[in-house]
Motif scaffolding. Structure first.
Motif, PDB file in Angstrom:
ATOM      1  N   VAL A 181      23.957  26.402 -30.875  1.00  0.00           N
ATOM      2  CA  VAL A 181      23.748  26.509 -29.428  1.00  0.00           C
ATOM      3  C   VAL A 181      22.382  27.132 -29.146  1.00  0.00           C
ATOM      4  O   VAL A 181      21.633  26.666 -28.273  1.00  0.00           O
ATOM      5  N   ASP A 182      22.070  28.170 -29.888  1.00  0.00           N
ATOM      6  CA  ASP A 182      20.784  28.853 -29.735  1.00  0.00           C
ATOM      7  C   ASP A 182      19.629  27.873 -29.893  1.00  0.00           C
ATOM      8  O   ASP A 182      18.744  27.775 -29.035  1.00  0.00           O
ATOM      9  N   VAL A 183      19.639  27.139 -30.977  1.00  0.00           N
ATOM     10  CA  VAL A 183      18.549  26.215 -31.283  1.00  0.00           C
ATOM     11  C   VAL A 183      18.444  25.122 -30.229  1.00  0.00           C
ATOM     12  O   VAL A 183      17.374  24.886 -29.655  1.00  0.00           O
ATOM     13  N   PHE A 184      19.564  24.469 -29.945  1.00  0.00           N
ATOM     14  CA  PHE A 184      19.524  23.294 -29.076  1.00  0.00           C
ATOM     15  C   PHE A 184      19.177  23.663 -27.635  1.00  0.00           C
ATOM     16  O   PHE A 184      18.246  23.107 -27.050  1.00  0.00           O
ATOM     17  N   VAL A 185      19.915  24.607 -27.050  1.00  0.00           N
ATOM     18  CA  VAL A 185      19.716  24.935 -25.639  1.00  0.00           C
ATOM     19  C   VAL A 185      18.344  25.563 -25.410  1.00  0.00           C
ATOM     20  O   VAL A 185      17.627  25.185 -24.480  1.00  0.00           O
ATOM     21  N   ALA A 186      17.956  26.516 -26.265  1.00  0.00           N
ATOM     22  CA  ALA A 186      16.672  27.193 -26.077  1.00  0.00           C
ATOM     23  C   ALA A 186      15.512  26.229 -26.254  1.00  0.00           C
ATOM     24  O   ALA A 186      14.520  26.284 -25.513  1.00  0.00           O
ATOM     25  N   TYR A 187      15.612  25.328 -27.242  1.00  0.00           N
ATOM     26  CA  TYR A 187      14.514  24.404 -27.484  1.00  0.00           C
ATOM     27  C   TYR A 187      14.413  23.344 -26.387  1.00  0.00           C
ATOM     28  O   TYR A 187      13.312  22.941 -26.004  1.00  0.00           O
ATOM     29  N   ILE A 188      15.547  22.898 -25.862  1.00  0.00           N
ATOM     30  CA  ILE A 188      15.512  21.945 -24.753  1.00  0.00           C
ATOM     31  C   ILE A 188      14.913  22.612 -23.513  1.00  0.00           C
ATOM     32  O   ILE A 188      14.111  22.012 -22.780  1.00  0.00           O
ATOM     33  N   TRP A 189      15.274  23.860 -23.282  1.00  0.00           N
ATOM     34  CA  TRP A 189      14.723  24.598 -22.156  1.00  0.00           C
ATOM     35  C   TRP A 189      13.214  24.788 -22.333  1.00  0.00           C
ATOM     36  O   TRP A 189      12.439  24.640 -21.391  1.00  0.00           O
ATOM     37  N   MET A 190      12.805  25.103 -23.544  1.00  0.00           N
ATOM     38  CA  MET A 190      11.379  25.246 -23.820  1.00  0.00           C
ATOM     39  C   MET A 190      10.650  23.927 -23.588  1.00  0.00           C
ATOM     40  O   MET A 190       9.532  23.910 -23.048  1.00  0.00           O
ATOM     41  N   ALA A 191      11.281  22.826 -23.963  1.00  0.00           N
ATOM     42  CA  ALA A 191      10.668  21.507 -23.752  1.00  0.00           C
ATOM     43  C   ALA A 191      10.441  21.257 -22.260  1.00  0.00           C
ATOM     44  O   ALA A 191       9.404  20.723 -21.866  1.00  0.00           O
TER      45      ALA A 191
END
Length: 421
Positions: A181-191
């Motif tokens: 969850v950390d990787v996916f949500v944070a990275y999508i938000w960063m994108a």
């Protein structure tokens, strides 16, 4: 951010080959981004090159072509490229200019922190209304324990997350799901924030934001560079690399004994990440860059110090991107709902406060990423706006490391209170 250990051997395991592949990705993206073909130009007007440099390595990792989670290149990126580019970005730092940005940037950062602290329990409570099994559990599998470690990551960084893992004791299975969850949500938000950086003027116009202070700073930096810049020679590159890598070496040399001293003599400071060596690497490297800004070394900006720093930054970006596993969303989709609600509350609070104080999109982005992404992501996000703004993200991110464990623990307790029994 880490993922579970792979069970299938990736297609490419040679580290030199993986690094070469990542550099080829960078080369192709930058080459095609500068082509005059109208179709390619239209594509890049929608999908910025920075996003591709981030997502393509993630796709390679998700397709099991490379192993981003266990590659030593990720450590090289954070331990070598990150502090080196921080030094190159900050050696031209104007502290007076940074001080002028403090009020709205600081308020947006604190708003981002409050958004994470309150967003977690609100997300758990909302989810419990229609799917209590997602945020339930018993003993070490109580979901609030795992989400508490996520709060540490989203307020501070990985070091804070690990510290809270030891405090809250979630089960290994739960913790692995939380990492996804950390990787996916944070990275999508960063994108999204990186995309927003390319459209910042439209965002600022839509929300009637006052970006005069940020625009004035970037304009002055651009004019200064145009007036004093010169074609760099070999000597310039050698000096820039010697300062960047030499400073990185000094920061690394000092970090471990400082962290060990803190651990032995002040163990209670662990909750502020002051016993973590990476915290000290980032802090010492930043201080070295600031110290250099008071010396003739600041003139290296005229030879392209920030451009060299940007090159190292893009090398860092591909090592960050290679850690993302897009398929991880399939493992425990229910927890992703919690993560998406959580980050949405964080974003809405930033939007509300940003609208009230007419903050430009840069403050919105750096206020968020200084919390959610830590130093590396805040550096990438700030540089997407302008290299001269990197220092704002770095300073806020270092502060987030100091409060991440404590604020994450508070968030965990609040989530425990609203979790279904």
């Amino acid at each position: 951010m880490q993922n579970a250990i792979r069970e299938v051997t990736p297609l490419i395991t040679d580290n030199a080959a993986v690094l070469g592949l990542l550099m080829v990705v960078l080369g192709i993206v930058f080459y095609t981004a500068n082509l005059k073909n109208k179709y390619i130009a239209k594509f890049y007007s929608v999908i910025p090159p920075l996003l591709l440099c981030y997502f393509i390595p993630g796709l390679l990792n998700s397709a099991n072509i490379i192993d981003g989670e266990n590659s030593p290149l990720t450590g090289i990126g954070s331990r070598f490229f990150l502090p080196s580019c921080l030094i190159l970005f900050t050696l031209n730092l104007n502290l007076k200019e940074m001080w002028n940005l403090r009020k709205r940037a600081g308020l947006m950062f604190l708003t981002g922190t409050v958004g994470i602290v309150l967003g977690g329990p609100i997300a758990v409570w909302i989810t419990s209304l229609f799917a209590p099994q997602i945020v339930g559990g018993a003993g070490p599998d109580e979901v609030w324990r795992g989400l508490g470690t996520l709060a540490g990551s989203w307020i501070g960084g990985s070091a804070n997350q690990v510290a809270l893992k030891e405090i809250l004791q979630p089960s290994p299975r739960l913790f692995s799901s939380i990492i996804a969850v950390d990787v996916f949500v944070a990275y999508i938000w960063m994108a999204f924030l990186l995309y927003g950086a390319t459209k910042q003027q439209k965002f600022n116009q839509f929300f009637n934001a006052d970006a005069s202070d940020v625009e004035a700073l970037t304009k002055r930096m651009d004019e200064q560079q145009k007036t004093n810049s010169h074609i760099p020679d070999t000597k310039d590159f050698i000096i820039m690399l010697s300062l960047a890598l030499g400073g990185t070496g000094l920061a690394s040399l000092l970090a471990d004994p400082i962290a060990s001293y803190m651990t032995i003599n002040f163990p209670e400071l662990e909750k502020f990440s002051l016993t973590n060596s990476f915290f000290w690497i980032v802090l010492v490297a930043t201080l070295i860059g600031i110290a250099l800004s008071f010396t003739p070394a600041r003139k290296l900006e005229n030879a392209g110090a920030s451009k060299l720093g940007t090159t190292l930054l893009y090398m860092l970006i591909v090592t960050i991107g290679m850690q993302m596993d897009i398929t991880a969303i399939l493992e425990n989709p229910g927890l992703f709902i919690v993560g998406i609600i959580w980050i949405s509350i964080h974003a809405l609070l930033l939007l509300l406060v940003g609208t009230l104080i007419k903050a430009p999109f840069f403050y919105f982005a750096v206020g968020s990423m200084s919390n959610v992404g830590g130093v590396a992501s805040a550096t990438v996000t700030s540089a997407a706006f302008h290299p001269s703004l990197v220092s704002v993200g770095v300073i806020l991110s270092v502060f987030s490391y100091a409060i991440g464990t404590y604020a994450g623990w508070l968030t965990a307790i609040l989530m425990q209170l609203v979790s279904p029994s």
